[in-house]
Design an enzyme around this catalytic site. Structure first.
Site, PDB file in Angstrom:
ATOM      1  N   SER A   1       5.807  -1.801  -2.261  1.00 49.14           N
ATOM      2  CA  SER A   1       5.755  -2.751  -3.389  1.00 49.14           C
ATOM      3  C   SER A   1       4.699  -2.351  -4.427  1.00 49.14           C
ATOM      4  O   SER A   1       3.689  -3.040  -4.576  1.00 49.14           O
ATOM      5  CB  SER A   1       5.536  -4.185  -2.899  1.00 49.14           C
TER       6      SER A   1
ATOM      7  N   GLY B   1       0.843  -1.205   0.000  1.00 54.60           N
ATOM      8  CA  GLY B   1       0.000   0.000   0.000  1.00 54.60           C
ATOM      9  C   GLY B   1       0.872   1.246   0.000  1.00 54.60           C
ATOM     10  O   GLY B   1       2.103   1.157   0.153  1.00 54.60           O
ATOM     11  N   LEU B   2       0.227   2.379  -0.150  1.00 58.86           N
ATOM     12  CA  LEU B   2       0.957   3.649  -0.210  1.00 58.86           C
ATOM     13  C   LEU B   2       1.710   3.912   1.096  1.00 58.86           C
ATOM     14  O   LEU B   2       1.349   3.383   2.144  1.00 58.86           O
ATOM     15  CB  LEU B   2      -0.021   4.805  -0.436  1.00 58.86           C
ATOM     16  N   SER B   3       2.697   4.764   1.015  1.00 57.99           N
ATOM     17  CA  SER B   3       3.392   5.206   2.213  1.00 57.99           C
ATOM     18  C   SER B   3       2.375   5.891   3.134  1.00 57.99           C
ATOM     19  O   SER B   3       1.532   6.656   2.656  1.00 57.99           O
ATOM     20  CB  SER B   3       4.500   6.181   1.804  1.00 57.99           C
TER      21      SER B   3
ATOM     22  N   SER C   1      -0.070   4.521   4.586  1.00 54.68           N
ATOM     23  CA  SER C   1      -1.394   3.884   4.566  1.00 54.68           C
ATOM     24  C   SER C   1      -1.634   3.116   5.867  1.00 54.68           C
ATOM     25  O   SER C   1      -2.780   2.867   6.243  1.00 54.68           O
ATOM     26  CB  SER C   1      -1.540   2.958   3.355  1.00 54.68           C
ATOM     27  N   GLY C   2      -0.551   2.700   6.541  1.00 54.18           N
ATOM     28  CA  GLY C   2      -0.698   2.007   7.823  1.00 54.18           C
ATOM     29  C   GLY C   2      -0.064   0.617   7.868  1.00 54.18           C
ATOM     30  O   GLY C   2      -0.261  -0.118   8.833  1.00 54.18           O
ATOM     31  N   LYS C   3       0.708   0.270   6.859  1.00 55.24           N
ATOM     32  CA  LYS C   3       1.291  -1.081   6.776  1.00 55.24           C
ATOM     33  C   LYS C   3       2.098  -1.438   8.031  1.00 55.24           C
ATOM     34  O   LYS C   3       1.866  -2.473   8.653  1.00 55.24           O
ATOM     35  CB  LYS C   3       2.210  -1.202   5.536  1.00 55.24           C
ATOM     36  N   SER C   4       3.057  -0.593   8.381  1.00 55.58           N
ATOM     37  CA  SER C   4       3.932  -0.906   9.523  1.00 55.58           C
ATOM     38  C   SER C   4       3.153  -0.917  10.825  1.00 55.58           C
ATOM     39  O   SER C   4       3.345  -1.806  11.662  1.00 55.58           O
ATOM     40  CB  SER C   4       5.045   0.142   9.662  1.00 55.58           C
TER      41      SER C   4
HETATM   42  P1  ADP Z   1       3.267   2.740   6.183  1.00 58.80           P
HETATM   43  O1  ADP Z   1       4.014   1.637   6.860  1.00 58.80           O
HETATM   44  O2  ADP Z   1       2.154   2.252   5.309  1.00 58.80           O
HETATM   45  O3  ADP Z   1       4.141   3.746   5.515  1.00 58.80           O
HETATM   46  P2  ADP Z   1       2.854   3.727   8.843  1.00 58.80           P
HETATM   47  O4  ADP Z   1       2.246   2.599   9.594  1.00 58.80           O
HETATM   48  O5  ADP Z   1       4.328   3.987   9.002  1.00 58.80           O
HETATM   49  O6  ADP Z   1       2.470   3.557   7.299  1.00 58.80           O
HETATM   50  O7  ADP Z   1       2.107   5.086   9.173  1.00 58.80           O
HETATM   51  C1  ADP Z   1       0.716   5.192   9.163  1.00 58.80           C
HETATM   52  C2  ADP Z   1       0.302   6.352  10.048  1.00 58.80           C
HETATM   53  O8  ADP Z   1      -1.120   6.491   9.977  1.00 58.80           O
HETATM   54  C3  ADP Z   1       0.663   6.134  11.490  1.00 58.80           C
HETATM   55  O9  ADP Z   1       1.103   7.361  12.028  1.00 58.80           O
HETATM   56  C4  ADP Z   1      -0.671   5.680  12.103  1.00 58.80           C
HETATM   57  O10 ADP Z   1      -0.775   5.996  13.476  1.00 58.80           O
HETATM   58  C5  ADP Z   1      -1.667   6.493  11.301  1.00 58.80           C
HETATM   59  N1  ADP Z   1      -3.036   5.957  11.219  1.00 58.80           N
HETATM   60  C6  ADP Z   1      -4.147   6.699  11.369  1.00 58.80           C
HETATM   61  N2  ADP Z   1      -5.263   5.950  11.262  1.00 58.80           N
HETATM   62  C7  ADP Z   1      -4.856   4.680  11.015  1.00 58.80           C
HETATM   63  C8  ADP Z   1      -5.560   3.448  10.810  1.00 58.80           C
HETATM   64  N3  ADP Z   1      -6.896   3.387  10.826  1.00 58.80           N
HETATM   65  N4  ADP Z   1      -4.826   2.323  10.583  1.00 58.80           N
HETATM   66  C9  ADP Z   1      -3.465   2.378  10.556  1.00 58.80           C
HETATM   67  N5  ADP Z   1      -2.753   3.517  10.750  1.00 58.80           N
HETATM   68  C10 ADP Z   1      -3.415   4.667  10.987  1.00 58.80           C
END
Ligand code: ADP
Length: 198
Positions: free
Chosen positions: A107, A33-35, A37-40
């Protein structure tokens, strides 16, 4: 590079033996998913739940891997492909070692994700699409990277100046604009139960 004289060594302990010892299957959960988006965030929260249940897990995270094994790679099409090829190799070693791997990587290209799926047999690869509109990701922008990408300071940034190809048939879609974190975590745990991991 020629590898004619490189021969696999026969092992005494295989993945099935380790899965049996650990009391759970090993596999790769692939979060795309996009940067922002919440993956980590989701991967680490799922790991915490699994750890509590006695699972052997490990999170492979795009940002961390790019500081280490892939520190010599950038964001061109070729480098992104090599980035994921190495991640696939590392993941296969972990899975062979009996670990349930949670991998969080943008990815963006379908072909690269398909390549990874092909490296795994049958049901020990699960693709999870962490879906979130780019506008919402930009609002979150936890590392300030979208801002830099819009200003042209970071080039080839997925969702801004580089493409993201949506998965067509993922095992799970998590819409993080609408789904609170806890619901996403529960959905992943349910998927694992459905596929015989729990
Ligand atoms: P990625 O790994 O996709 O780049 P991150 O997990 O690093 O994304 O960051 C996602 C950010 O969005 C975090 O700061 C997280 O707290 C926030 N966030 C807000 N709402 C949600 C949600 N519903 N699910 C996951 N993350 C969320």
């Amino acid at each position: 590079m020629k590898k004619n004289h490189v021969v696999w060594h026969k092992v005494n302990v295989n993945r099935q033996d380790r899965n049996h010892l650990n009391n759970h299957k090993s596999g790769l959960l692939w979060f795309t998913g996009l940067s922002a988006s919440g993956k980590s965030t989701i991967a680490h929260s799922v790991e915490k739940q699994l750890f509590k249940r006695g699972f052997r897990t490990y999170v492979l995270d795009g940002d961390n891997v790019r500081h280490g094994i892939n520190s010599n790679l950038g964001f061109s099409r070729e480098d992104r492909k090599e980035n994921l090829r190495r991640i696939a190799e590392v993941s296969m070693l972990f899975v062979d070692a009996g670990i349930l791997v949670l991998a969080a990587f943008i990815s963006p290209y379908k072909a690269d994700r398909e390549y990874i799926r092909k490296q795994f047999e049958g049901d020990n690869f699960l693709e999870i699409y962490v879906k979130c509109p780019v506008e919402e990701c930009e609002k979150r922008d936890p590392k300030g990277q979208y801002k830099k990408a819009r200003a042209g300071i970071i080039k080839n940034y997925t969702g801004v100046s580089a493409p993201y190809e949506e998965p067509e048939n993922p095992d799970l879609i998590l819409d993080t604009e609408k789904k609170p974190l806890k619901e996403s975590v529960d959905a992943v745990i349910d998927l694992l139960a459905e596929r015989g991991y729990l």
